[in-house]
Scaffold this motif. Structure first.
Motif, PDB file in Angstrom:
ATOM      1  N   ALA A   1       0.817  -1.217   0.000  1.00 25.67           N
ATOM      2  CA  ALA A   1       0.000   0.000   0.000  1.00 25.67           C
ATOM      3  C   ALA A   1       0.848   1.263   0.000  1.00 25.67           C
ATOM      4  N   HIS A   2       2.099   1.153   0.434  1.00 22.64           N
ATOM      5  CA  HIS A   2       2.972   2.317   0.532  1.00 22.64           C
ATOM      6  C   HIS A   2       3.922   2.451  -0.659  1.00 22.64           C
ATOM      7  N   MET A   3       4.091   1.385  -1.436  1.00 25.15           N
ATOM      8  CA  MET A   3       5.088   1.402  -2.506  1.00 25.15           C
ATOM      9  C   MET A   3       4.634   2.239  -3.703  1.00 25.15           C
ATOM     10  N   GLY A   4       3.412   1.995  -4.166  1.00 30.44           N
ATOM     11  CA  GLY A   4       2.919   2.745  -5.323  1.00 30.44           C
ATOM     12  C   GLY A   4       2.952   4.246  -5.108  1.00 30.44           C
ATOM     13  N   PRO A   5       2.396   4.756  -3.986  1.00 33.15           N
ATOM     14  CA  PRO A   5       2.446   6.199  -3.743  1.00 33.15           C
ATOM     15  C   PRO A   5       3.872   6.747  -3.664  1.00 33.15           C
ATOM     16  N   ALA A   6       4.778   5.988  -3.054  1.00 32.20           N
ATOM     17  CA  ALA A   6       6.173   6.442  -2.963  1.00 32.20           C
ATOM     18  C   ALA A   6       6.796   6.550  -4.339  1.00 32.20           C
ATOM     19  N   ASN A   7       6.522   5.579  -5.192  1.00 28.37           N
ATOM     20  CA  ASN A   7       7.089   5.602  -6.534  1.00 28.37           C
ATOM     21  C   ASN A   7       6.465   6.689  -7.396  1.00 28.37           C
ATOM     22  N   ALA A   8       5.184   6.932  -7.219  1.00 27.94           N
ATOM     23  CA  ALA A   8       4.525   7.975  -8.003  1.00 27.94           C
ATOM     24  C   ALA A   8       4.983   9.369  -7.585  1.00 27.94           C
ATOM     25  N   ALA A   9       5.318   9.523  -6.308  1.00 25.89           N
ATOM     26  CA  ALA A   9       5.772  10.822  -5.818  1.00 25.89           C
ATOM     27  C   ALA A   9       7.217  11.103  -6.219  1.00 25.89           C
ATOM     28  N   GLY A  10       8.001  10.046  -6.435  1.00 27.63           N
ATOM     29  CA  GLY A  10       9.415  10.208  -6.749  1.00 27.63           C
ATOM     30  C   GLY A  10      10.272   9.941  -5.529  1.00 27.63           C
ATOM     31  N   PRO A  11      10.808   8.721  -5.389  1.00 28.06           N
ATOM     32  CA  PRO A  11      11.550   8.356  -4.182  1.00 28.06           C
ATOM     33  C   PRO A  11      12.795   9.206  -3.978  1.00 28.06           C
ATOM     34  N   ALA A  12      13.096   9.467  -2.715  1.00 29.42           N
ATOM     35  CA  ALA A  12      14.319  10.196  -2.372  1.00 29.42           C
ATOM     36  C   ALA A  12      15.525   9.279  -2.540  1.00 29.42           C
ATOM     37  N   PRO A  13      16.715   9.838  -2.688  1.00 29.04           N
ATOM     38  CA  PRO A  13      17.924   9.012  -2.739  1.00 29.04           C
ATOM     39  C   PRO A  13      18.054   8.186  -1.463  1.00 29.04           C
ATOM     40  N   VAL A  14      18.642   7.011  -1.588  1.00 27.30           N
ATOM     41  CA  VAL A  14      18.785   6.127  -0.446  1.00 27.30           C
ATOM     42  C   VAL A  14      20.067   6.451   0.320  1.00 27.30           C
ATOM     43  N   ASP A  15      20.008   6.328   1.640  1.00 28.78           N
ATOM     44  CA  ASP A  15      21.157   6.574   2.503  1.00 28.78           C
ATOM     45  C   ASP A  15      21.555   5.251   3.147  1.00 28.78           C
ATOM     46  N   LEU A  16      22.680   4.703   2.736  1.00 28.57           N
ATOM     47  CA  LEU A  16      23.129   3.412   3.246  1.00 28.57           C
ATOM     48  C   LEU A  16      24.309   3.535   4.209  1.00 28.57           C
ATOM     49  N   THR A  17      24.536   4.726   4.747  1.00 28.21           N
ATOM     50  CA  THR A  17      25.593   4.864   5.742  1.00 28.21           C
ATOM     51  C   THR A  17      25.213   4.072   6.993  1.00 28.21           C
ATOM     52  N   PRO A  18      26.199   3.547   7.727  1.00 28.30           N
ATOM     53  CA  PRO A  18      25.892   2.683   8.880  1.00 28.30           C
ATOM     54  C   PRO A  18      25.061   3.400   9.930  1.00 28.30           C
ATOM     55  N   PRO A  19      24.121   2.689  10.548  1.00 30.54           N
ATOM     56  CA  PRO A  19      23.316   3.284  11.622  1.00 30.54           C
ATOM     57  C   PRO A  19      24.129   3.443  12.891  1.00 30.54           C
ATOM     58  N   GLU A  20      23.603   4.229  13.829  1.00 37.39           N
ATOM     59  CA  GLU A  20      24.285   4.422  15.107  1.00 37.39           C
ATOM     60  C   GLU A  20      24.337   3.113  15.873  1.00 37.39           C
ATOM     61  N   ARG A  21      25.397   2.971  16.665  1.00 37.44           N
ATOM     62  CA  ARG A  21      25.578   1.746  17.439  1.00 37.44           C
ATOM     63  C   ARG A  21      24.727   1.801  18.708  1.00 37.44           C
ATOM     64  N   ALA A  22      24.042   0.710  19.006  1.00 38.06           N
ATOM     65  CA  ALA A  22      23.209   0.632  20.200  1.00 38.06           C
ATOM     66  C   ALA A  22      23.886  -0.240  21.249  1.00 38.06           C
ATOM     67  N   ASP A  23      23.902   0.224  22.491  1.00 36.24           N
ATOM     68  CA  ASP A  23      24.377  -0.625  23.582  1.00 36.24           C
ATOM     69  C   ASP A  23      23.176  -1.265  24.265  1.00 36.24           C
ATOM     70  N   ALA A  24      23.428  -2.045  25.315  1.00 40.34           N
ATOM     71  CA  ALA A  24      22.350  -2.778  25.989  1.00 40.34           C
ATOM     72  C   ALA A  24      21.289  -1.840  26.553  1.00 40.34           C
ATOM     73  N   GLU A  25      21.715  -0.700  27.086  1.00 44.12           N
ATOM     74  CA  GLU A  25      20.758   0.251  27.659  1.00 44.12           C
ATOM     75  C   GLU A  25      19.832   0.795  26.583  1.00 44.12           C
ATOM     76  N   GLU A  26      20.400   1.133  25.433  1.00 41.95           N
ATOM     77  CA  GLU A  26      19.571   1.691  24.367  1.00 41.95           C
ATOM     78  C   GLU A  26      18.621   0.634  23.815  1.00 41.95           C
ATOM     79  N   ILE A  27      19.092  -0.598  23.668  1.00 37.77           N
ATOM     80  CA  ILE A  27      18.214  -1.667  23.189  1.00 37.77           C
ATOM     81  C   ILE A  27      17.024  -1.826  24.132  1.00 37.77           C
TER      82      ILE A  27
END
Length: 458
Positions: A231-257
């Motif tokens: 349900a979300h793919m068609g509208p995203a493609n029709a609107a024009g998807p933003a560039p993808v960001d594949l930089t690594p996510p922030e590291r989570a420790d046990a407290e953050e998890i």
């Protein structure tokens, strides 16, 4: 001399194509992460001159708009597709010159969507390949029910007509190169094989061997549930998807998890189902990185819910991040890798649950133990046979229906083990005692478990 390179995305059951001549090429139905497409063109030493979409996709976010922007290519999109960005609209019969002697011709093939367009690659006036998107697939066609329920019957008839048009206009030796059909839920049935031609499809494809009424009836009867994220793919493609960001996510420790779990966010463990069952963060969910991660996680997760990824290595996080970006799950909130013991706070222990085979379930039942057998396969799979007395809740419905699972130890199974592992993790997080059956369903009969037939009888 023309070439066609296939870019396969097994997690989504889709393919993209890079095709052209000595100097220039066209990319058909590119994925969100365009770096791999650009690398493929670099290996060929060709310039990407065109990017072509067969339709506005329902099952993944396209990289077409960004690829065209980055490379300066002309972006070919069916004229009937309602989009919010500048592109080159394509209508039936349009032709572009890709390279010397290599052209691309558009053929209107409505059915998967009303505006669906296939493209025929021609070398020196001879048709050599047809990029059929979600129209003519291997042995089947793309499903016609993804646009609007009231159009499904009409689009099914259009699929039949489009398949016949392709078969009528193209010679037997022309390669058929679909985007869907390799495990994608955009296929109206699961196709077998990975290569085909017009000639092969002429003799084997249901759209070409059945009359229109029989084809429509069989197609509509075989349609299964549509993944919720579509349900979300068609509208995203029709609107024009933003560039993808594949930089690594922030590291989570046990407290953050722990904090993210307490906030109701999703913590997803990408490790194997064996490792997860042996020890995992209580409340986390198991979606194996090696399985259909994007399809099932995107199907089950509340859309927009922050997700934290856990894995053995940073490389596994990176692979998952790429896979999830293809279906619009961008930027994980955080990630953690390494020893799972480091994912829980001091004084806390990892949770676990047992795994078993169908033979073990047969032994338990023979002893007279009162257990709940939960089948999480899809309706179409269960229709072919099930364990007598089992409860049926497809895995994509389980989160909202856990309250329907009877009291007792839940032995959960699917067809092979992957979805049972997902379901077991959902049940475990909800505080249920669970056993994950990690076995092929054929082993149920071999173990002597009583089976109900397709009609629900013994």
């Amino acid at each position: 001399m023309f070439f066609v390179d296939t870019l396969e995305y097994e997690g989504l059951g889709n393919r993209s194509y890079l095709a052209g001549g000595t100097d220039a090429a066209v990319v058909v139905d590119p994925p969100r992460d365009i770096d791999q497409v650009i690398a493929a063109a670099a290996r060929r030493g060709v310039r990407i001159a065109f990017v072509a979409e067969t339709h506005v996709h329902n099952d993944y976010v396209t990289g077409g708009l960004e690829l065209a922007r980055v490379t300066g290519a002309r972006y070919l999109v069916p004229a009937g597709a309602h989009v919010s960005f500048s592109r080159t609209p394509v209508v039936d019969g349009d032709t572009v010159s890709v390279d010397e002697g290599v052209t691309l011709r558009a053929i209107a093939t409505p059915g998967h969507t009303p505006h669906h367009t296939s493209y025929v690659l021609t070398e020196d006036g001879r048709d050599v390949a047809a990029f059929t998107g979600g129209s003519l697939l291997i042995g089947t066609v793309g499903r016609p029910d993804l646009v609007e329920p009231r159009l499904t019957g009409e689009l099914a008839r259009a699929q039949h007509a489009s398949a016949h048009r392709l078969a009528d206009e193209l010679e037997d030796e022309v390669a058929v190169l679909p985007t869907h059909g390799f495990g994608s839920f955009c296929s109206s049935s699961q196709a077998e094989g990975d290569a085909t031609t017009i000639g092969k499809e002429r003799s084997a494809n249901l759209a070409l061997t059945l009359d229109v009424d029989a084809f429509v009836a069989q197609t509509l009867a075989g349609l299964d549930d549509v993944p919720a994220y579509y349900a979300h793919m068609g509208p995203a493609n029709a609107a024009g998807p933003a560039p993808v960001d594949l930089t690594p996510p922030e590291r989570a420790d046990a407290e953050e998890i722990a904090s993210r779990l307490a906030a109701g966010e999703w913590v997803v463990d990408l490790r194997s189902r064996t490792a997860f069952a042996r020890g995992h963060v209580a409340g986390s969910f198991n979606f194996e990185g090696e399985g259909k991660l994007a399809t099932y996680l995107a199907w089950l997760i509340p859309w927009g819910k922050p997700v934290t990824l856990l894995a053995d290595t940073p490389a596994q996080i990176a692979d998952a991040q790429r896979e999830l970006a293809r279906v619009g799950i961008d930027r994980p909130a955080a990630a953690a890798t390494g020893d799972p013991a480091g994912w829980v706070r001091s004084g806390e222990r990892l949770a676990s649950f047992p795994r078993a085979r169908f033979a073990d379930l047969a032994d338990v039942r023979e002893r007279g133990d009162d257990v709940v057998v939960l089948d999480v396969r899809r309706d179409s799979e269960r229709a072919d046979g099930s364990i007598d007395g089992s409860v049926h809740i497809p895995v994509h419905e389980l989160r909202g229906r856990i309250g329907e699972v009877p009291d007792g130890v839940v032995w959960v199974h699917c067809a092979g083990g992957m979805r049972a592992a997902i379901a077991a993790s959902l049940l475990d997080a909800a505080g249920r005692a669970v056993v994950a059956v990690d076995d092929g369903f054929d082993a149920a009969a071999e173990a002597g478990l009583p089976l109900a037939g397709p009609d629900g009888t013994d």
